[in-house]
Scaffold this active site. Structure first.
Site, PDB file in Angstrom:
ATOM      1  N   SER A 115       1.019  -1.300  -0.013  1.00  0.00           N
ATOM      2  CA  SER A 115       0.019  -0.080   0.015  1.00  0.00           C
ATOM      3  C   SER A 115       0.897   1.425  -0.070  1.00  0.00           C
ATOM      4  CB  SER A 115      -0.967  -0.008   1.084  1.00  0.00           C
ATOM      5  OG  SER A 115      -1.583   1.223   1.216  1.00  0.00           O
TER       6      SER A 115
ATOM      7  N   TYR B 185      -2.481  -1.216  10.024  1.00  0.00           N
ATOM      8  CA  TYR B 185      -2.499  -1.740   8.660  1.00  0.00           C
ATOM      9  C   TYR B 185      -1.487  -1.159   7.902  1.00  0.00           C
ATOM     10  CZ  TYR B 185      -4.046  -1.514   3.778  1.00  0.00           C
ATOM     11  OH  TYR B 185      -4.214  -1.555   2.323  1.00  0.00           O
TER      12      TYR B 185
ATOM     13  N   LYS C  77       1.892  -3.628   6.304  1.00  0.00           N
ATOM     14  CA  LYS C  77       2.393  -3.350   4.734  1.00  0.00           C
ATOM     15  C   LYS C  77       3.715  -2.998   4.538  1.00  0.00           C
ATOM     16  CE  LYS C  77      -1.811  -4.217   2.741  1.00  0.00           C
ATOM     17  NZ  LYS C  77      -1.982  -5.368   1.818  1.00  0.00           N
TER      18      LYS C  77
END
Ligand code: NAP
Length: 256
Positions: A148, A161, A165
């Site tokens: 991401s 999150y 990543k």
């Protein structure tokens, strides 16, 4: 191009996790269009997975669907084993599925943090554990993780999150060095804001959507199909000399 096959994936097999919908579905169909037989994947049987499978089978009739929740390492291993059993072997692994919990950093519970790290990082490593031996034996493999833009531009409401990543991207560089001698490339494709189910609610707020657009140099959101070209490059012979890279498909959003 100094390779006869280029983007052609005839005779190759691929597992794309989280391909019932969104970016994973687009990548799976892109690989099938180039001739690969696909194991599509979702957490459950149902309309979305059935439709994705039907679309893939129009391009690559022997494609199959496998099911499993990446919330456990054992399930991650089983998803790969099921794909290998159904396809005969696995040449390409696209670790695309992830979970994303949006809330202020101080409100994130330990269980929510562990869940995101499990699905987005630990299960990716477990899948690579299961997929790599066959690739090593055949001296050809492609491993592509989907990261991401948050690796470089973390959103305040997605602290775990974003960290998951970044951890995955670090793992990619580590494994690229270790698996390179076996003819396996390991890369990360990092999307920016791509219109999928995941962000439909957030972007329905037009004032918020406009603020996000203003930090994207190309001033527009991407579509799932925008990730396919980069994925094809990193999953085919066309990209045979590319390993350990982090390829942003983000309209320039990650530029600093
Ligand atoms: P999406 O539309 O929300 O689709 C998610 C997919 O992952 C579905 O196939 C879903 O299966 C599967 N999935 C969800 N939870 C899972 C779990 N616990 N175990 C196994 N599979 C699970 O996602 P997307 O927006 O296409 O995102 C795809 C990838 O791109 C993700 O890694 C995401 O982090 C990354 N990404 C997306 C964006 C974006 O703007 N969309 C931006 C940056 C990065 P079911 O259909 O069964 O639920």
């Amino acid at each position: 191009m100094n390779t006869a096959k280029g983007f052609d994936l005839t005779g190759r097999t691929a597992l794309v996790t989280g391909s019932s919908r969104g970016i994973g579905r687009a990548i799976a169909l892109g690989l099938a269009e180039q001739g690969a037989v696909i194991a599509l994947h979702g957490t459950k049987a149902g309309k979305a997975l059935d439709e994705a499978l039907a679309a893939a089978q129009k391009l690559a009739p022997k494609s199959v669907a496998v099911i499993g929740d990446l919330a456990s390492g054992a399930a991650a291993q089983k998803i790969v084993t099921d794909a290998i059993t159904a396809l005969g072997q696995l040449d390409i692994l696209v670790a695309n599925a992830s979970v994303q919990i949006r809330k202020p950093w101080a409100a994130v519970t330990q269980a929510e943090a562990e869940h995101q790290m499990q699905v987005n990082f630990h299960s990716t490593l477990r899948m690579i554990h299961a997929a790599a031996p066959g690739m090593q034996q055949r001296q050809w493999g492609r491993i592509l993780t989907i990261g991401s833009v948050q690796q470089v531009r973390p959103h305040p409401d997605m602290i775990i999150y974003a960290a998951s990543k970044s951890a995955q991207e670090n793992m990619v560089r580590n494994l690229a060095k270790q698996l390179g001698p076996d003819g396996i490339t390991v890369n990360n494709l990092a999307p920016g804001v791509i219109l999928t189910d995941r962000n439909a609610d957030a972007l329905a707020d037009e004032a918020y959507a406009e603020r996000v657009r203003q930090v994207i140099p190309l001033r527009t959101f991407g579509e799932a199909g925008d990730c396919v070209g980069a994925a094809l490059l990193l999953c085919s012979d066309a990209g045979r000399y590319i390993t350990g890279v982090d390829l942003l498909v983000d309209g320039g959003m990650g530029l600093r």
